[in-house]
Design an enzyme around this catalytic site. Structure first.
Site, mmCIF file in Angstrom:
data_model
loop_
_atom_site.group_PDB
_atom_site.id
_atom_site.type_symbol
_atom_site.label_atom_id
_atom_site.label_comp_id
_atom_site.label_asym_id
_atom_site.label_seq_id
_atom_site.Cartn_x
_atom_site.Cartn_y
_atom_site.Cartn_z
ATOM 1 N N ASP A 148 -6.367 -4.277 -0.338
ATOM 2 C CA ASP A 148 -6.316 -4.744 -1.598
ATOM 3 C C ASP A 148 -7.067 -5.824 -1.970
ATOM 4 O O ASP A 148 -7.373 -6.634 -1.103
ATOM 5 C CB ASP A 148 -4.839 -5.036 -2.051
ATOM 6 C CG ASP A 148 -4.367 -6.094 -1.114
ATOM 7 O OD1 ASP A 148 -4.449 -6.258 0.119
ATOM 8 O OD2 ASP A 148 -3.585 -6.965 -1.771
ATOM 9 N N GLU A 149 -7.547 -6.089 -3.330
ATOM 10 C CA GLU A 149 -8.020 -7.451 -3.731
ATOM 11 C C GLU A 149 -9.422 -7.515 -2.893
ATOM 12 O O GLU A 149 -9.254 -8.933 -2.379
ATOM 13 C CB GLU A 149 -7.019 -8.169 -3.960
ATOM 14 C CG GLU A 149 -6.035 -8.059 -4.808
ATOM 15 C CD GLU A 149 -4.854 -9.245 -5.029
ATOM 16 O OE1 GLU A 149 -4.767 -9.923 -4.309
ATOM 17 O OE2 GLU A 149 -4.194 -9.274 -6.084
ATOM 18 N N VAL A 150 -10.251 -6.901 -2.708
ATOM 19 C CA VAL A 150 -11.408 -6.946 -1.952
ATOM 20 C C VAL A 150 -12.420 -7.659 -2.979
ATOM 21 O O VAL A 150 -13.392 -7.002 -3.456
ATOM 22 C CB VAL A 150 -11.979 -5.563 -1.411
ATOM 23 C CG1 VAL A 150 -13.030 -5.900 -0.350
ATOM 24 C CG2 VAL A 150 -10.757 -4.848 -0.635
#
Length: 500
Positions: A148-150
């Site tokens: 997530d949230e790369v």
């Protein structure tokens, strides 16, 4: 225990990248989790896992030992809680990439959050992490690989060059890394299925997602922690600006059409309403779970395999602590019971209070000062007192007390001057306030030490207690250093003089 809930699996997320509890506390709360309706755990070890070999430097100072991890798993089995470990493999890699030994694997050299997917060493690194974690979780049916949230993906030099080639895109880059990581899991640990957070998948075109091969490798976890999830969305998903629009019913339809066989949901019982939140707003979290029940009811039967009740302890590796786990227990209890019984009636509220040993009403209000008998209830009560009243009581003395504002202002304090009468008005009250809070803080410190390691106790007190206590102590120090005003000059005999 009723299993009428829309979610067959109800997992409590334990985020150990901040305020990891001692194993002795986990032994107390696991039976409570089960009694409240949980049947699984998502354990995010981060730097608390006892990595070995070249990964040993990832360990935190008080990282669990292999025997402690084994004991955590035994305790979970005793409470019939299935464990899913979580290993970050793309974004949120700060605890790895902050080390100089791995800094060359950053997507962007200046930022330690995202892994460079172009380096063969990157895949070798996360594969080694996965193998060590699953080595201690041999029976794990699922492994959460994060993703997530790369942030900043595509902004590294290697990515910029790669993206210049025809038909390459950021979505393709993201999917290729997931495919590589998931393929490693399935080839080396064939009985374990990877889970991924879904936020980076939402905006990828359906045809591209379907053609990537990823839907046959992983199971997405749709997450939303808000109190106003769109449960009525109809029509087509539009390409959204960041952050991606979240329409869970439409996303479930999209993901199923892409080929994902199983989907999961993720809510939050704490750690989702403010990076430095000290007390969870229980009504917010109850509403979040009630809406997830509605989402589950609008999709095809059994579309959502389970729900993960996240309890974030930090927003990322470098942020401050959110609500401590014992402080979040009442919120967790209320949310689990809502899921189990399909709503939060007065009867369900009574069940929650009975489980927590709470006699006073209000435990499920936005904030509650009611005591209880659940593990860590003393921390819940003391943290509530500190959070609601410490700063405000010091503000009242320093900023609204008429003797302080009128006769011992910053001007007077800098010059160490005070009228002696005012000293008698201010000093006793300041000493009394310091004494009352000092005693309570001492109780809190002892309670925290029973559950948490020294670095957690130090951090929480330094962030939430010391600033206000230091303001009080500074006032008292200035009072002790004051000098009385000089006496007026004596007038000549017979001259009564004038008032100054």
């Amino acid at each position: 225990m009723s299993d009428s809930t829309a979610f067959k699996m109800r997992l409590v997320h334990l985020d150990f990248k901040g305020a990891p509890p001692k194993v002795s506390y986990l032994s107390e709360i696991f039976p409570l989790f089960r009694a409240l309706g949980a049947n699984g755990l998502l354990i995010e070890y981060e730097d608390m896992f006892p990595y070995e070999g070249h990964l040993r430097l990832l360990r935190a100072t008080h990282a669990y030992s292999p025997s402690e991890v084994t004991e955590i798993l035994r305790l979970a089995r005793c409470s019939e809680l299935e464990v899913i470990p979580l290993v970050q493999t793309f974004g949120h890699m700060e605890f790895v990439l902050k080390h100089s030994a791995f800094a060359h694997l950053r997507e962007v050299a200046f930022f330690p959050n995202t892994l460079n997917p172009h380096e063969a060493e990157s895949l070798a690194l996360v594969s080694a992490m996965i193998d060590q974690v699953l080595g201690l979780h041999k029976d794990a049916r699922w492994l959460h690989i994060g993703c997530d949230e790369v942030y900043y993906l595509g902004e590294g030099e290697a990515s910029k060059q790669w993206l210049q080639k025809e038909q390459n895109s950021q979505a393709k880059l993201y999917l290729s890394h997931i495919r590589a990581v998931a393929s490693h899991v399935l080839s080396q640990h064939p009985s374990t299925t990877p889970l991924v957070w879904d936020d980076m998948l939402r905006d990828i075109p359906q045809d591209q997602l379907a053609a990537s091969g990823v839907p046959q490798l992983v199971e997405p976890v749709l997450w939303d922690y808000s109190a106003d999830i769109d449960v009525h969305a109809k029509g087509c998903l539009h390409r959204a600006t960041h952050p991606p629009a979240f329409h869970p019913v439409l996303l479930m339809e999209k993901y199923r059409e892409c080929g994902f066989l199983r989907l999961w949901a993720a809510s939050a019982f704490k750690g989702a309403t403010g990076a430095n939140q000290a007390l969870p707003p229980v009504q917010h979290h109850l509403r979040n779970h009630a809406q997830w029940l509605q989402v589950a009811g609008r999709g095809p039967a059994d579309t959502l395999q389970g729900i993960i009740l996240t309890g974030w302890q930090r927003y990322d590796h470098f942020s401050v602590l959110c609500e401590l786990l014992p402080v979040g227990i009442p919120s967790l209890a209320a949310c689990l019971q809502l899921l189990l019984h399909g709503g939060f009636s007065e009867d369900v509220k009574f069940r929650v209070e009975n489980h927590l040993g709470v006699s006073s009403p209000g435990v499920t209000d936005a904030v509650s000062e009611g005591a209880g008998s659940f593990p860590g209830s003393s921390i819940h009560a003391l943290v509530t007192q500190v959070s609601l009243h410490l700063s405000s009581s010091v503000d009242a003395l320093l900023e609204r007390n008429r003797y302080v504002t009128g006769w011992f202002s910053p001007y007077h304090r800098r010059r160490k001057l005070i009228h002696p009468v005012m000293l008698q008005h201010i000093q006793p009250e300041a000493l009394s306030l310091l004494g009352r809070w000092g005693a309570l803080v001492q109780q809190l410190e002892v309670a925290l030490q029973c559950i948490f390691y020294p670095d957690t106790v130090e951090e929480w007190l330094e962030e939430n207690v010391h600033p206000s206590m230091q303001r009080l102590q500074s006032l008292l120090q200035d009072l002790t250093e004051t000098t009385l005003p000089p006496p007026l000059p004596v007038s000549p005999a017979g001259d009564m003089g004038q008032n100054p």
